[in-house]
Design an enzyme around this catalytic site. Structure first.
Site, short mmCIF file in Angstrom:
data_model
loop_
_atom_site.label_atom_id
_atom_site.label_comp_id
_atom_site.label_asym_id
_atom_site.label_seq_id
_atom_site.Cartn_x
_atom_site.Cartn_y
_atom_site.Cartn_z
N HIS A 56 31.76 -24.07 11.18
CA HIS A 56 31.60 -23.24 10.00
C HIS A 56 31.70 -24.13 8.75
O HIS A 56 32.34 -25.18 8.77
CB HIS A 56 32.69 -22.17 9.94
CG HIS A 56 32.53 -21.10 10.96
ND1 HIS A 56 33.23 -19.91 10.88
CD2 HIS A 56 31.78 -21.02 12.09
CE1 HIS A 56 32.90 -19.15 11.91
NE2 HIS A 56 32.03 -19.81 12.66
N GLU A 83 33.41 -23.84 6.09
CA GLU A 83 34.79 -24.09 5.66
C GLU A 83 35.42 -25.21 6.48
O GLU A 83 36.04 -26.13 5.92
CB GLU A 83 35.65 -22.83 5.81
CG GLU A 83 35.17 -21.64 5.00
CD GLU A 83 34.29 -20.68 5.80
OE1 GLU A 83 34.43 -19.48 5.59
OE2 GLU A 83 33.47 -21.15 6.61
N CYS A 129 36.46 -16.32 7.96
CA CYS A 129 36.82 -15.63 9.19
C CYS A 129 38.25 -16.02 9.59
O CYS A 129 38.85 -16.92 8.98
CB CYS A 129 35.84 -16.01 10.30
SG CYS A 129 36.07 -17.71 10.91
#
Length: 179
Positions: free
Chosen positions: A65, A67, A95
């Protein structure tokens, strides 16, 4: 006529909008590669020290991801896993996996564009960034360039649904002959 010191700068390079704009540029790279268009930048002392976009499909890695990748890059840049004086700008609410990493890295503040009521872990579905029993809590700023973030995601998923429908239509008419 106001003095020069009273004038606001045309572009505030330290603003949340500026850094979210950089995260949106990263999200655009994900879109161009067929990835869910989420982008992130990590900022410390007004300087971007990590930037990334979703690369789950490209890397065949569920943890790739935006992030996670930007946090790893930022840690490498400063030579420490602790990012206590850094802020994370991300186009979509993190998430649970990413929120866990954010807490462990001790990110000071998380700024995101659009929320995720079904799976977000910064106030949407749950809030892992501010759990009182954890060793760290991050400040949260919501809605910076929200419409731009939503529009990019909406466009990506509309396009994906259209392509899937076309494939389904082609495949339903291409069955074997029954004669």
């Amino acid at each position: 006529m106001p003095e020069a010191a009273d004038e606001e700068p045309i572009i505030d390079l330290g603003s949340d909008s500026h850094f979210m704009g950089q995260a949106l540029r990263e999200a655009g790279k994900a879109y161009a590669r067929g990835e869910v268009p989420v982008g992130a930048v990590v900022v410390r002392e007004g300087r971007i020290i990590g930037r990334a976009f979703n690369q789950v499909e490209e890397l065949k890695d569920a943890t790739a991801h935006a992030e996670m990748l930007s946090l790893t890059q930022a840690q490498s840049v400063i030579g420490d896993w602790r990012l206590t004086d850094a802020d994370l700008y991300v186009t979509k609410e993190p998430c649970p996996m990413c929120a866990g990493a954010i807490v462990h890295c001790r990110i000071r503040r998380v700024i995101f564009g659009c929320g995720d009521p079904k799976g977000g872990a910064a106030g949407g579905f749950t809030n892992l960034l501010q759990v009182a029993t954890l060793n760290h809590r991050s400040e949260i700023t919501v809605g910076i360039m929200e419409e731009e973030s939503k529009a990019l995601l909406r466009s990506f998923f509309q396009e994906a649904r259209s392509v899937a429908a076309q494939r389904k239509a082609q495949n339903s008419g291409a069955g074997p002959d029954t004669e």
